[in-house]
Design an enzyme around this catalytic site. Structure first.
Site, short mmCIF file in Angstrom:
data_model
loop_
_atom_site.label_atom_id
_atom_site.label_comp_id
_atom_site.label_asym_id
_atom_site.label_seq_id
_atom_site.Cartn_x
_atom_site.Cartn_y
_atom_site.Cartn_z
CE LYS A 154 -55.39 17.22 79.90
NZ LYS A 154 -54.55 16.30 79.12
CG ASP B 38 -52.51 16.59 75.83
OD1 ASP B 38 -51.46 17.00 76.35
OD2 ASP B 38 -53.55 16.37 76.47
P1 NAD Z 1 -58.77 7.92 79.64
O1 NAD Z 1 -59.32 7.36 80.90
O2 NAD Z 1 -59.42 9.09 79.02
O3 NAD Z 1 -58.70 6.76 78.54
C1 NAD Z 1 -58.17 5.49 78.84
C2 NAD Z 1 -58.22 4.61 77.60
O4 NAD Z 1 -57.57 3.37 77.92
C3 NAD Z 1 -59.62 4.24 77.14
O5 NAD Z 1 -59.62 4.11 75.74
C4 NAD Z 1 -59.84 2.88 77.80
O6 NAD Z 1 -60.79 2.08 77.11
C5 NAD Z 1 -58.46 2.29 77.69
N1 NAD Z 1 -58.18 1.26 78.72
C6 NAD Z 1 -58.08 1.46 80.05
N2 NAD Z 1 -57.83 0.29 80.68
C7 NAD Z 1 -57.77 -0.66 79.71
C8 NAD Z 1 -57.53 -2.06 79.72
N3 NAD Z 1 -57.31 -2.71 80.86
N4 NAD Z 1 -57.52 -2.71 78.54
C9 NAD Z 1 -57.74 -2.05 77.38
N5 NAD Z 1 -57.97 -0.72 77.30
C10 NAD Z 1 -57.99 -0.05 78.46
O7 NAD Z 1 -57.24 8.24 79.98
P2 NAD Z 1 -56.24 9.20 79.16
O8 NAD Z 1 -56.26 10.55 79.77
O9 NAD Z 1 -56.51 9.05 77.72
O10 NAD Z 1 -54.83 8.56 79.57
C11 NAD Z 1 -54.39 7.34 78.99
C12 NAD Z 1 -52.89 7.20 79.23
O11 NAD Z 1 -52.21 8.26 78.58
C13 NAD Z 1 -52.46 7.29 80.69
O12 NAD Z 1 -51.45 6.35 80.91
C14 NAD Z 1 -51.92 8.69 80.83
O13 NAD Z 1 -50.95 8.81 81.84
C15 NAD Z 1 -51.30 8.89 79.46
N6 NAD Z 1 -51.16 10.28 79.03
C16 NAD Z 1 -49.93 10.68 78.62
C17 NAD Z 1 -49.75 11.97 78.18
C18 NAD Z 1 -48.37 12.41 77.75
O14 NAD Z 1 -48.14 13.61 77.58
N7 NAD Z 1 -47.45 11.50 77.55
C19 NAD Z 1 -50.83 12.86 78.11
C20 NAD Z 1 -52.09 12.41 78.52
C21 NAD Z 1 -52.24 11.11 78.97
#
Ligand code: NAD
Length: 287
Positions: free
Chosen positions: A73, A109
């Site tokens: 991305k 998104d």
């Molecule tokens: P990313 O790795 O870019 O970001 C993860 C975020 O979560 C960061 O802010 C990190 O600090 C935080 N985090 C991770 N583990 C943590 C913990 N144990 N305690 C506190 N904070 C924590 O990931 P992303 O791409 O932003 O994805 C995040 C979530 O969103 C995932 O579950 C993913 O499946 C979901 N997602 C859903 C959609 C949708 O369309 N519904 C789209 C994209 C991502």
């Protein structure tokens, strides 16, 4: 698929790694058929070192466009010719539209998230929301919400090595919009409680609560939840996270990430075809 593939059929695709588990081919192929668009959608496993060549193939093979997912991305941003305002602000794209060889990068998104709020009749324009997390999903949500006119966004993230980067990214989003954006340490539960108190919507944009850690919640104290606080969790596996269970028990409106997934796809479909995705039919595929 009953649709006949001919020499005129266009290709749309997903470039990701891994790509084969994706629901996007089913969503888009059903929609192409329903809307009588002569196109098919396939998922390709694309390695980071093949991304530039794969994006060049959009021009060479005259693809309709592509979706991009992990890990492409951000890497795809310098490989397209133009960015939508939201994609520019987010710094990541999940959709490319091919206009006769001129590639425009979009990020749907955040659009998907804002549209998903409609399903639970939550109106946050002019209001205040709290977002837990500041990664890719959160940045898309925060940027689109700020562009659409949410007045205040309180962001809480763990204080890790990304914290300073998050701080400057949020400042950039605030400066480009009229939104007030604050950043707090997720460990500061008192500040989190105050932010939630003045919010109409709480969003979990972390993976905390995802399978197999289904008992985890990003909120240490469920007493922060209340009936008038809508709660959105970007997670859709499981369909009901502990956070959503707790919010429901408090009488709140809730939704999981399936609707964001659905509407980000719908926005991409509309960008490629100028037609509406048949939402109700596609919903039956993913629920
Ligand atoms: P990313 O790795 O870019 O970001 C993860 C975020 O979560 C960061 O802010 C990190 O600090 C935080 N985090 C991770 N583990 C943590 C913990 N144990 N305690 C506190 N904070 C924590 O990931 P992303 O791409 O932003 O994805 C995040 C979530 O969103 C995932 O579950 C993913 O499946 C979901 N997602 C859903 C959609 C949708 O369309 N519904 C789209 C994209 C991502």
């Amino acid at each position: 698929m009953n649709q006949l593939i001919t020499g005129h059929t266009r290709l749309a695709a997903l470039f990701a790694k891994p790509a084969k588990h994706s629901i996007s081919p089913a969503m888009h192929n059903l929609s192409f058929e329903d809307q009588k668009v002569d196109a098919v959608y396939l998922a390709f496993d694309v390695d980071p070192e093949s991304l530039a060549a794969s994006i060049q193939s959009i021009r060479q093979l005259d693809l309709l466009g592509v979706n991009l997912s992990m890990p492409h991305k951000m890497a795809a941003v310098p490989l397209v010719d133009e960015l939508s305002p939201a994609a520019e602000l987010i710094g990541a794209i999940n959709t490319i539209v091919n206009h006769k060889g001129h590639l425009i990068g979009h990020n749907t998104d955040g659009i998907g998230f804002m549209r998903a709020l409609g399903d639970i009749e939550v109106s946050i324009i002019g209001g205040t929301m709290t977002v837990i997390g500041a990664g890719g999903a959160a940045t898309a949500i925060i940027s689109q919400a700020a562009l659409d006119g949410v007045e205040t966004i309180h962001v809480f993230n763990r204080n890790d090595e990304f914290y300073p980067v998050i701080e400057s990214k949020l400042q950039q989003i605030a400066a480009a919009t009229t939104c007030n954006i604050t950043l707090g340490d997720l460990d500061d539960q008192q500040a989190l409680g105050l932010a939630i108190k003045e919010s109409q919507l709480l969003v979990n944009a972390t993976g905390v609560g995802m399978k197999p850690q289904e008992d985890a919640s990003p909120l240490k104290d469920r007493g922060m939840l209340r009936e008038s606080l809508a709660v959105y969790d970007v997670i859709y596996n499981p369909r009901e996270t502990r956070l959503l269970r707790d919010a429901k028990a408090a009488g709140a409106k809730t939704a999981n990430g399936l609707s964001m997934l659905l509407y980000q796809g719908a926005a991409a479909f509309e960008l490629w075809t100028d037609k509406k995705m048949p939402i109700e039919k596609v919903k039956t595929l993913i629920e």
